[in-house]
Design a protein around this motif. Sequence first.
Motif, short mmCIF file in Angstrom:
data_model
loop_
_atom_site.label_atom_id
_atom_site.label_comp_id
_atom_site.label_asym_id
_atom_site.label_seq_id
_atom_site.Cartn_x
_atom_site.Cartn_y
_atom_site.Cartn_z
N ILE A 383 19.67 26.75 46.11
CA ILE A 383 20.92 26.58 47.00
C ILE A 383 22.22 27.42 46.25
N ASP A 384 22.64 28.38 47.04
CA ASP A 384 23.66 29.18 46.71
C ASP A 384 24.91 28.30 46.86
N ASN A 385 25.96 28.62 45.76
CA ASN A 385 27.17 28.09 46.17
C ASN A 385 28.42 28.91 45.65
N GLN A 388 35.32 29.65 42.71
CA GLN A 388 35.99 30.39 41.75
C GLN A 388 36.76 29.69 40.79
N THR A 389 37.07 30.40 39.81
CA THR A 389 37.57 29.56 38.57
C THR A 389 38.87 28.68 39.13
N GLU A 390 39.64 29.43 39.98
CA GLU A 390 40.61 28.82 40.71
C GLU A 390 40.37 27.59 41.22
N PHE A 480 40.59 36.46 47.95
CA PHE A 480 40.36 37.73 47.73
C PHE A 480 38.91 38.27 47.78
N ASP A 481 38.14 37.67 48.65
CA ASP A 481 36.88 38.10 48.89
C ASP A 481 36.82 38.32 50.42
N TRP A 482 35.95 39.45 50.75
CA TRP A 482 35.60 39.70 52.10
C TRP A 482 34.43 38.59 52.47
N GLY A 495 31.88 40.65 49.08
CA GLY A 495 32.56 41.31 47.93
C GLY A 495 34.23 41.10 47.73
N ARG A 496 34.64 41.76 46.77
CA ARG A 496 35.92 41.40 46.51
C ARG A 496 36.76 42.54 47.10
N THR A 497 38.10 41.98 47.71
CA THR A 497 38.99 42.81 48.43
C THR A 497 40.14 43.50 47.14
N HIS A 506 29.95 37.67 35.41
CA HIS A 506 31.07 37.52 34.32
C HIS A 506 32.29 38.14 35.06
N ARG A 507 33.11 37.58 35.30
CA ARG A 507 34.38 38.04 36.33
C ARG A 507 35.27 38.89 35.07
N LEU A 508 35.48 40.08 35.57
CA LEU A 508 36.21 40.98 34.84
C LEU A 508 37.30 41.90 35.50
O1 PRX Z 1 33.70 37.13 44.35
C1 PRX Z 1 33.26 35.82 44.32
C2 PRX Z 1 32.20 35.60 43.33
O2 PRX Z 1 32.96 35.42 41.97
C3 PRX Z 1 34.15 35.17 42.15
C4 PRX Z 1 34.61 34.12 41.32
O3 PRX Z 1 34.16 34.23 40.08
P1 PRX Z 1 34.67 33.31 38.98
O4 PRX Z 1 36.22 32.95 38.95
O5 PRX Z 1 33.92 33.65 37.72
O6 PRX Z 1 34.08 31.86 39.37
C5 PRX Z 1 32.60 31.71 39.53
C6 PRX Z 1 32.42 30.30 39.89
C7 PRX Z 1 30.98 30.16 40.40
C8 PRX Z 1 34.50 34.90 43.48
O7 PRX Z 1 35.76 35.25 44.05
N1 PRX Z 1 31.14 34.65 43.70
C9 PRX Z 1 31.00 33.35 43.10
N2 PRX Z 1 29.93 32.77 43.62
C10 PRX Z 1 29.49 33.42 44.70
C11 PRX Z 1 30.28 34.62 44.54
N3 PRX Z 1 30.07 35.69 45.25
C12 PRX Z 1 29.06 35.48 46.47
N4 PRX Z 1 28.17 34.27 46.48
C13 PRX Z 1 28.47 33.36 45.66
N5 PRX Z 1 27.83 31.94 45.53
#
Ligand code: PRX
Length: 631
Positions: A383-385, A388-390, A480-482, A495-497, A506-508
């Motif tokens: 199961i995908d989910n 965001q951190t937010e 900020f996601d398409w 992907g991100r806008t 890891h979000r960078l």
């Molecule tokens: O671009 C999306 C991607 O990760 C971003 C958020 O990352 P972060 O703040 O580290 O939080 C992660 C919490 C799971 C999003 O804006 N993202 C996260 N989950 C997915 C994803 N992109 C595609 N499919 C996902 N399941």
Amino acid sequence: MTYEAVYKRSVTDRDAFWREQAERIEWAHPFDQVCDHSQPPFARWFGGGKTNLCHNAVDRHVPHRPDQPALIHVSTETGQERTISYGQLFVEVQRMAALLVNMGVGKGDRVLIYMPMIPEAVIAMLATVRLGAIHSVVFGGFASHSLATRIDDAKPTVVVTADAGSRGGKVIAYKPLLDEALNMCQHQVAHVLLVDRGLAPATMRAPRDIDYLATRREVLDAIVPCEWVASEHPSYTLYTSGTTGKPKGVQRDTGGYAVALATSMAHIYGGQAGDTFMCTSDIGWVVGHSYIVYGPLLAGMTTIIYEGLPIRPDAAIWWSLVEKYQVNVMFSAPTAIRVLKKQDPHCLKRHDLSSLKHLFLAGEPLDEPTARWIGEAIGKPIIDNYWQTETGWPILSVARGVDPQAQAKLGSPGVPMPGYKVKLVDDLTGAELAEPHQKGVLAIEGPLPPGCMQTVWGDDTRFVQTYWSSFAGQQLYNTFDWGIRDEDGYYFILGRTDDVINVAGHRLGTREIEEAVSSHPDVAEVAVVGVADPIKGQVARAFVVVRDGSRAADDTSCKELEAEIMQTVDQQLGAVARPARVHFVNMLPKTRSGKLLRRAIQAVCEGRSTGDLTTIEDPSALAQLQEAFLH
Ligand code: PRX
């Protein structure tokens, strides 16, 4: 009840829905208003109510399940395994809380936690919120400069750290990195509490630095009651990357977060009290906060804290833990699964996985082949989910806890979770795209549900400007996601806008990496872009213009400078942000007004069409960049 019915109720009868969900946690004083949205975009959940996150995660379970393991720590790095029951956790958290009080921590003060994956990290988080103080966990993979920026923003009274972490058998000393950060930053911390694991020497500076194990002995009988705080009292801040070089402190409340996590555990993850949850993230990320620490503990589950790689000693390690500890729900990231895919397939067959109900994956796009492969290999629903951190908990998924028949679709993270009014809008006009298969920006209508960020720590203006000002005249939160939605209502994330990249989940921020690269004295200009990678999803590639051409005159000098630049990034931000390659060019592709053409650079690297380039200053810049990339 069907998913549709529950979802509909959550948005059409919002307050009644959340009033019911709020019964999942204990309140010291009942709330009198479910949601106060009188000052949009700010939302105040469960106003008038008083509660405590630590009470709900620990104390309330002690009478019912004192001997049930709360934390199971497994380190394949040190070979240690340790189980801490709810009864023991209750005692340890109070000891840690007593130490924090002795160091001057009180309600509203910040405690910065810079720790590897050890139980004391979780104990420190719980002890902090017990006191009504606010934790700010910084991922252990970040180095001094990143740490210093966060210390200056959070202004903690105390930093809790350890002598070292370990990764793939390599010890990473934390204390010297922290000392360097403390020298760099403006803010003076009162104390550093050090958990000495005996992995690396740590220089202690008295009276600032305090040894945890020694001082813990003085507070063995400590009784530290929970501080009942208002529902909207901040429980933590967690820094995350955005478009600028300065990370944002995502601030979360107490009551809303507790209710949201308890609800998500029931509706999405299907976890029950007494079950075992294994989440392979790190406490330094939001997934770790929500689903290693608070989510499972709020639900009275056992949570596994794993320190190590997914393939050491071999690729069967996680599955051996599933068998040994009878894991019911597992949560990981697509990258980890892609890593496993390259290993001996028998590793997945060696263990009895009958306890496992399902595997959740999040943090980055889950590609269909990976989802299909792991689903077939372990024979469990995948199961995908998406979140965001937010937001702190899933925006999109399938709610099998609400409707066990709910089906996931390969390639899609699913449908909106209860409470989220998700929309797709045109990126320029903000007009809603109601037809299926139209690509737009994924946005959420305010108020955001409970558990989502309250504001940017210390910067309400930034919160409003960053997230709520993209679509004129509308109360819309920008992810900020398409995304696109199909005719069945399932969303797909494209992907991100913005300039955020996702490396191995890891979000960078590319701006942050550019700033680190630029701090090398030989760098005149730099562009960092995220480029598709078969294992990590994306990797960072840096394109550098040097000040003095002789430093990049031939292959040898280029290699040398590349290594130096990588080292600079390692020292400033940490190896997690290191570009996979540094390429040298004479100029960067820019528009005539001097704006960097990042998307075009990315397209060239990924072998895609660059699209409209009429505004480019010098088209030869892209050709040169392509040559450098392929070299
Ligand atoms: O671009 C999306 C991607 O990760 C971003 C958020 O990352 P972060 O703040 O580290 O939080 C992660 C919490 C799971 C999003 O804006 N993202 C996260 N989950 C997915 C994803 N992109 C595609 N499919 C996902 N399941």
